[in-house]
Design an enzyme around this catalytic site. Structure first.
Site, PDB file in Angstrom:
ATOM      1  N   HIS A  99      -1.562  -5.538   2.161  1.00  0.00           N
ATOM      2  CA  HIS A  99      -2.779  -6.357   2.087  1.00  0.00           C
ATOM      3  C   HIS A  99      -2.462  -7.706   1.447  1.00  0.00           C
ATOM      4  CE1 HIS A  99      -5.987  -3.075   2.679  1.00  0.00           C
ATOM      5  NE2 HIS A  99      -6.334  -4.068   3.465  1.00  0.00           N
ATOM      6  N   GLU A 151       0.822  -1.209   0.000  1.00  0.00           N
ATOM      7  CA  GLU A 151       0.000   0.000   0.000  1.00  0.00           C
ATOM      8  C   GLU A 151       0.855   1.259   0.000  1.00  0.00           C
ATOM      9  OE1 GLU A 151      -3.066  -0.033  -0.558  1.00  0.00           O
ATOM     10  OE2 GLU A 151      -3.694  -2.081  -0.055  1.00  0.00           O
ATOM     11  N   ARG A 164     -18.144   0.047   5.116  1.00  0.00           N
ATOM     12  CA  ARG A 164     -19.252  -0.563   4.361  1.00  0.00           C
ATOM     13  C   ARG A 164     -19.938  -1.630   5.210  1.00  0.00           C
ATOM     14  NH1 ARG A 164     -18.864  -4.825   1.391  1.00  0.00           N
ATOM     15  NH2 ARG A 164     -16.607  -4.832   1.556  1.00  0.00           N
ATOM     16  N   CYS A 210      -8.143  -1.454   8.119  1.00  0.00           N
ATOM     17  CA  CYS A 210      -6.740  -1.491   7.690  1.00  0.00           C
ATOM     18  C   CYS A 210      -6.212  -0.079   7.409  1.00  0.00           C
ATOM     19  CB  CYS A 210      -6.566  -2.365   6.455  1.00  0.00           C
ATOM     20  SG  CYS A 210      -6.566  -4.118   6.841  1.00  0.00           S
TER      21      CYS A 210
HETATM   22  N1  PCA Z   1      -8.756  -6.352   6.484  1.00  0.00           N
HETATM   23  C1  PCA Z   1      -9.663  -5.248   6.692  1.00  0.00           C
HETATM   24  C2  PCA Z   1      -9.604  -4.978   8.168  1.00  0.00           C
HETATM   25  C3  PCA Z   1      -9.026  -6.196   8.784  1.00  0.00           C
HETATM   26  C4  PCA Z   1      -8.434  -6.935   7.663  1.00  0.00           C
HETATM   27  O1  PCA Z   1      -7.747  -7.956   7.755  1.00  0.00           O
HETATM   28  C5  PCA Z   1      -9.358  -4.047   5.804  1.00  0.00           C
HETATM   29  O2  PCA Z   1      -8.815  -4.239   4.708  1.00  0.00           O
HETATM   30  O3  PCA Z   1      -9.666  -2.923   6.175  1.00  0.00           O
END
Ligand code: PCA
Length: 222
Positions: free
Chosen positions: A179, A91, A101, A154
């Site tokens: 991610h 990211e 959401r 996140c």
């Molecule tokens: N993914 C979510 C929050 C916790 C996770 O593992 C996100 O992408 O915001």
């Protein structure tokens, strides 16, 4: 927010590597499984400390701040699940927005609230994401640079982390958010747990070894 760092813990410098608990009705969260696989691993003279953050607005950042104070890591990489993505997503930017959401694991669903009242609109990662991408691809592991971490927990943790690390007391500690896709048992697209753990290891090693990021178009790498 912590304003001053406590004494660095004795022993090896640390890498704080976090994952989240399952959310949204999923039985597992691959981010947590992958970071656990690296807990205690030694990478270039650093030891990996894996920890879980709750998928909850507010509480996740509270736990992260406690962990930072306790471990004073040289490097912080928070990871989270991003269902629907096909590659390990490095990211680039955290934004000062909570816009959920679905409810978090405590039932909270903030809409268009700031992560930090009065904070800047956004922060860039301080991880060398292009070099990390190149390292992943060189190992045959699917990777990508992502321009948005979304507006759920996140991004909330990513923004809170970068806001903290931007303070002078934390100069020298780098951090960001990565991610990861679903595991095969959660649906497609997916990557295996072995690929995720190996990918995170490759990415962490690269971050430790790289001070200035590469300047290459992500598309040129992929
Ligand atoms: N993914 C979510 C929050 C916790 C996770 O593992 C996100 O992408 O915001």
């Amino acid at each position: 927010m912590l304003s001053a760092r406590p004494e660095r813990p004795v022993g090896q410098p640390r890498i704080l590597l976090t994952g989240f608990d399952p959310f949204g009705g999923q039985p597992v969260n691959p981010s947590w499984l992958a970071v656990q696989a690296l807990d205690g691993r030694e990478l270039d003279g650093h030891v990996v400390v894996a920890a879980q953050l709750p998928t909850r607005f507010g509480q996740s950042l509270h736990v992260l701040r406690e962990l930072l104070g306790q471990h004073r890591p040289a490097l912080v990489v928070c990871t989270g699940q991003a269902g629907g993505r096909a590659a390990i997503s490095l990211e680039r930017v955290a934004i000062n927005v909570n816009d959920a959401r679905i409810p978090d694991n405590a039932g909270a669903q903030p809409v268009d609230t700031p992560v930090v009242e009065g904070g800047p609109a956004a922060y860039f990662t301080t991880l060398p994401i292009k070099a990390m991408l190149a390292a992943l691809l060189a190992e045959g592991i699917r990777g990508d640079v992502s321009q948005t971490a979304g507006t759920f927990v996140c991004n909330h943790v990513f923004y809170g982390l970068m806001h903290l690390l931007a303070q002078p007391a934390w100069a020298g500690t780098r951090g960001g958010l990565v991610h990861v896709p679903w595991l095969p048992q959660q649906g497609a697209p997916s990557m295996t747990l072995e690929q995720l753990a190996r990918g995170l290891e490759v990415a962490l090693r690269c971050a430790l070894r790289t001070s200035a990021d590469l300047r290459l178009a992500a598309g040129a790498l992929n």
